[in-house]
Design a protein around this motif. Structure first.
Motif, PDB file in Angstrom:
ATOM      1  N   GLY A  60       0.828  -1.193   0.000  1.00 45.40           N
ATOM      2  CA  GLY A  60       0.000   0.000   0.000  1.00 45.40           C
ATOM      3  C   GLY A  60       0.864   1.246   0.000  1.00 45.40           C
ATOM      4  N   ASP A  61       0.225   2.391  -0.150  1.00 51.11           N
ATOM      5  CA  ASP A  61       0.948   3.662  -0.184  1.00 51.11           C
ATOM      6  C   ASP A  61       1.839   3.858   1.038  1.00 51.11           C
ATOM      7  OD1 ASP A  61      -0.309   4.219  -2.568  1.00 51.11           O
ATOM      8  OD2 ASP A  61      -1.781   5.581  -1.691  1.00 51.11           O
ATOM      9  N   ALA A  62       1.351   3.501   2.218  1.00 52.81           N
ATOM     10  CA  ALA A  62       2.106   3.714   3.454  1.00 52.81           C
ATOM     11  C   ALA A  62       3.287   2.750   3.586  1.00 52.81           C
ATOM     12  CB  ALA A  62       1.185   3.568   4.662  1.00 52.81           C
ATOM     13  N   GLU A  63       3.219   1.594   2.922  1.00 51.08           N
ATOM     14  CA  GLU A  63       4.268   0.575   3.050  1.00 51.08           C
ATOM     15  C   GLU A  63       5.450   0.813   2.119  1.00 51.08           C
ATOM     16  OE1 GLU A  63       2.400  -3.650   3.622  1.00 51.08           O
ATOM     17  OE2 GLU A  63       1.162  -2.496   2.219  1.00 51.08           O
ATOM     18  N   ARG A  64       5.187   1.324   0.950  1.00 50.05           N
ATOM     19  CA  ARG A  64       6.256   1.406  -0.049  1.00 50.05           C
ATOM     20  C   ARG A  64       7.006   2.729   0.025  1.00 50.05           C
ATOM     21  NH1 ARG A  64       1.652   1.643  -3.511  1.00 50.05           N
ATOM     22  NH2 ARG A  64       1.436   3.741  -4.339  1.00 50.05           N
ATOM     23  N   SER A  65       8.192   2.708  -0.544  1.00 53.25           N
ATOM     24  CA  SER A  65       9.033   3.891  -0.615  1.00 53.25           C
ATOM     25  C   SER A  65       8.316   4.998  -1.389  1.00 53.25           C
ATOM     26  CB  SER A  65      10.334   3.546  -1.328  1.00 53.25           C
ATOM     27  OG  SER A  65      11.013   4.709  -1.734  1.00 53.25           O
ATOM     28  N   LYS A  66       8.605   6.227  -1.037  1.00 50.90           N
ATOM     29  CA  LYS A  66       7.996   7.366  -1.732  1.00 50.90           C
ATOM     30  C   LYS A  66       8.446   7.448  -3.190  1.00 50.90           C
ATOM     31  CE  LYS A  66      11.489  10.742  -0.346  1.00 50.90           C
ATOM     32  NZ  LYS A  66      11.730  12.019   0.298  1.00 50.90           N
ATOM     33  N   TYR A  67       9.523   6.752  -3.546  1.00 51.17           N
ATOM     34  CA  TYR A  67      10.025   6.777  -4.910  1.00 51.17           C
ATOM     35  C   TYR A  67       9.302   5.783  -5.825  1.00 51.17           C
ATOM     36  CZ  TYR A  67      13.741   9.344  -2.639  1.00 51.17           C
ATOM     37  OH  TYR A  67      14.444  10.268  -1.905  1.00 51.17           O
ATOM     38  N   ASN A  68       8.532   4.887  -5.246  1.00 47.29           N
ATOM     39  CA  ASN A  68       7.860   3.854  -6.025  1.00 47.29           C
ATOM     40  C   ASN A  68       6.402   4.203  -6.271  1.00 47.29           C
ATOM     41  OD1 ASN A  68      10.182   2.292  -6.063  1.00 47.29           O
ATOM     42  ND2 ASN A  68       9.627   1.212  -4.199  1.00 47.29           N
ATOM     43  N   ALA A  69       5.979   4.076  -7.513  1.00 43.63           N
ATOM     44  CA  ALA A  69       4.570   4.271  -7.856  1.00 43.63           C
ATOM     45  C   ALA A  69       3.769   3.027  -7.502  1.00 43.63           C
ATOM     46  CB  ALA A  69       4.435   4.586  -9.346  1.00 43.63           C
ATOM     47  N   ALA A  70       4.441   1.877  -7.450  1.00 42.26           N
ATOM     48  CA  ALA A  70       3.805   0.605  -7.086  1.00 42.26           C
ATOM     49  C   ALA A  70       4.892  -0.381  -6.681  1.00 42.26           C
ATOM     50  CB  ALA A  70       3.000   0.053  -8.254  1.00 42.26           C
ATOM     51  N   ALA A  71       4.511  -1.362  -5.856  1.00 49.39           N
ATOM     52  CA  ALA A  71       5.467  -2.380  -5.428  1.00 49.39           C
ATOM     53  C   ALA A  71       4.719  -3.613  -4.934  1.00 49.39           C
ATOM     54  CB  ALA A  71       6.378  -1.857  -4.325  1.00 49.39           C
TER      55      ALA A  71
END
Length: 190
Positions: A60-71
């Motif tokens: 989710g947005d809170a879990e992934r790095s701010k540089y990633n659009a998706a992960a």
């Protein structure tokens, strides 16, 4: 999870290096489409989509790095043993070759680049694939110390001539070559 967080910061240091380079990219874009393998799910972004195997879980947005659009991640216990990330507009490159140079610059120090080649990706005629390997330092959340990690980055330009990078990192033996090939073949740029 430093190794996999480094994947998130793929081109941050390379942006400056390529800021002054450039020559125009082509206007022709591939008209082929990619398919999501049966039973798989898909990470979708405004610039590129990519499928991931059922064992991976999207972040989710809170879990992934701010540089990633998706992960999406593959975990075993408290360790991440595989990750697929999508970055958009990570550098000011004007073609896939420049984007590949930026992507290589963002690869973890100590990694061994195994090769770079042009690849066909749905939605673009200008994409490069970089394969590399490195060894885990065993930090919290990462594969065990000494585990060999294989990385693949597919990079190029989307329909708005903005860079994208799909990066797949997996501990040796945790993602089959067949599944890696399916991930790469599922990438669709728009």
């Amino acid at each position: 999870m430093k190794i996999f967080q480094r994947a998130a910061a793929l081109g941050v240091g390379a942006v400056v290096a390529l800021a002054l380079t450039g020559c125009g990219g082509g206007d022709d874009k591939s008209t082929t489409t990619a398919a999501v393998p049966e039973g798989w799910s898909e990470l979708t972004t405004k610039g590129v989509d990519v499928a991931y195997p059922p064992a991976f879980k999207p972040q989710g947005d809170a879990e992934r790095s701010k540089y990633n659009a998706a992960a999406a991640t593959l975990t075993e216990g408290d360790r991440t043993v595989g990750i697929i990330t999508v970055q958009l507009n990570f550098t000011t490159a004007h073609d896939a070759e420049q984007a590949a140079i930026a992507a290589e610059a963002g690869v973890q120090l100590g990694s061994k680049i195994e090769g770079t080649k042009k690849v066909e990706i749905a939605g673009t005629d200008d994409a490069q694939r970089i394969d590399f390997a490195f060894v885990s330092d065993g930090d919290k959340g990462q594969p065990v110390k000494g585990a060999r990690i294989h990385g693949t980055i597919v990079t190029g330009l989307d329909s708005k001539d903005k860079t994208f990078a799909v990066r797949i990192d997996a501990q040796k033996g945790k993602l089959s070559d067949a599944d890696l090939a399916k991930i790469v073949e599922s990438i669709e740029v728009h």
